[in-house]
Design a protein around this motif. Structure first.
Motif, PDB file in Angstrom:
ATOM      1  N   ARG A  22       0.837  -1.199   0.000  1.00 57.59           N
ATOM      2  CA  ARG A  22       0.000   0.000   0.000  1.00 57.59           C
ATOM      3  C   ARG A  22       0.875   1.254   0.000  1.00 57.59           C
ATOM      4  NH1 ARG A  22      -2.335   3.506   3.700  1.00 57.59           N
ATOM      5  NH2 ARG A  22      -1.149   2.590   5.404  1.00 57.59           N
ATOM      6  N   GLN A  23       0.500   2.245  -0.824  1.00 55.26           N
ATOM      7  CA  GLN A  23       1.228   3.506  -0.869  1.00 55.26           C
ATOM      8  C   GLN A  23       0.971   4.316   0.395  1.00 55.26           C
ATOM      9  OE1 GLN A  23       3.312   4.901  -3.129  1.00 55.26           O
ATOM     10  NE2 GLN A  23       3.302   3.039  -4.365  1.00 55.26           N
ATOM     11  N   GLU A  24       1.996   4.978   0.878  1.00 56.56           N
ATOM     12  CA  GLU A  24       1.881   5.820   2.064  1.00 56.56           C
ATOM     13  C   GLU A  24       1.314   7.184   1.654  1.00 56.56           C
ATOM     14  OE1 GLU A  24       4.803   6.516   5.774  1.00 56.56           O
ATOM     15  OE2 GLU A  24       5.643   6.986   3.824  1.00 56.56           O
ATOM     16  N   THR A  25       0.280   7.642   2.347  1.00 58.16           N
ATOM     17  CA  THR A  25      -0.301   8.944   2.027  1.00 58.16           C
ATOM     18  C   THR A  25       0.611  10.045   2.538  1.00 58.16           C
ATOM     19  OG1 THR A  25      -1.541   9.121   4.083  1.00 58.16           O
ATOM     20  CG2 THR A  25      -2.630   7.970   2.246  1.00 58.16           C
ATOM     21  N   PRO A  26       0.494  11.265   1.995  1.00 57.46           N
ATOM     22  CA  PRO A  26       1.319  12.375   2.476  1.00 57.46           C
ATOM     23  C   PRO A  26       1.134  12.640   3.976  1.00 57.46           C
ATOM     24  CG  PRO A  26       0.306  12.960   0.394  1.00 57.46           C
ATOM     25  CD  PRO A  26      -0.277  11.645   0.820  1.00 57.46           C
ATOM     26  N   LYS A  27      -0.085  12.486   4.455  1.00 53.38           N
ATOM     27  CA  LYS A  27      -0.338  12.709   5.884  1.00 53.38           C
ATOM     28  C   LYS A  27       0.401  11.680   6.731  1.00 53.38           C
ATOM     29  CE  LYS A  27      -4.146  13.364   9.104  1.00 53.38           C
ATOM     30  NZ  LYS A  27      -5.606  13.385   9.252  1.00 53.38           N
ATOM     31  N   GLU A  28       0.378  10.424   6.303  1.00 54.83           N
ATOM     32  CA  GLU A  28       1.085   9.374   7.027  1.00 54.83           C
ATOM     33  C   GLU A  28       2.596   9.597   6.982  1.00 54.83           C
ATOM     34  OE1 GLU A  28      -2.055   5.697   6.302  1.00 54.83           O
ATOM     35  OE2 GLU A  28      -0.438   6.037   4.865  1.00 54.83           O
ATOM     36  N   LYS A  29       3.097  10.055   5.840  1.00 57.95           N
ATOM     37  CA  LYS A  29       4.522  10.312   5.707  1.00 57.95           C
ATOM     38  C   LYS A  29       4.954  11.452   6.628  1.00 57.95           C
ATOM     39  CE  LYS A  29       8.144  11.247   2.388  1.00 57.95           C
ATOM     40  NZ  LYS A  29       8.503  11.459   0.994  1.00 57.95           N
TER      41      LYS A  29
END
Length: 70
Positions: free
Chosen positions: A4-11
Motif C-alpha cells: 500500500r502507498q503511504e499517504t502524504p499525511k502518514e509520511k
C-alpha cells in the motif's frame, strides 16, 4: 510486506515521529514557538474543508453578535 502507498499525511506523521525520537528537546522548543506565533495554516491544516467552513461561519457570527451587543 505491505504494498500500500503511504499517504502524504502518514509520511508527515512518520517523519515527525522520527524527529521526536532523534531530538526531543528541539521538538519541544519548536512546539512552544509555534504555539506563540501560530498561523491560520496550522489551525486549518488538520481540518477538512467542512471544518474550515464551520470555523469561518462561527467567527463571522461571533463578530456580528459582538457588534450588536456592544
Amino acid at each position: 510486506m505491505n504494498n500500500r502507498q503511504e499517504t502524504p499525511k502518514e509520511k508527515r506523521e512518520r517523519l515527525r515521529q522520527q524527529e521526536l525520537k532523534k531530538n526531543p528537546g528541539g521538538a519541544l522548543r519548536d512546539g512552544f514557538s509555534r504555539g506563540e506565533t501560530g498561523n491560520l495554516t496550522d489551525l486549518t491544516g488538520g481540518m477538512g474543508w467542512k471544518g474550515t467552513g464551520i470555523l469561518i461561519v462561527v467567527l463571522v457570527v461571533g463578530y456580528v453578535l459582538y457588534k450588536l451587543l456592544f
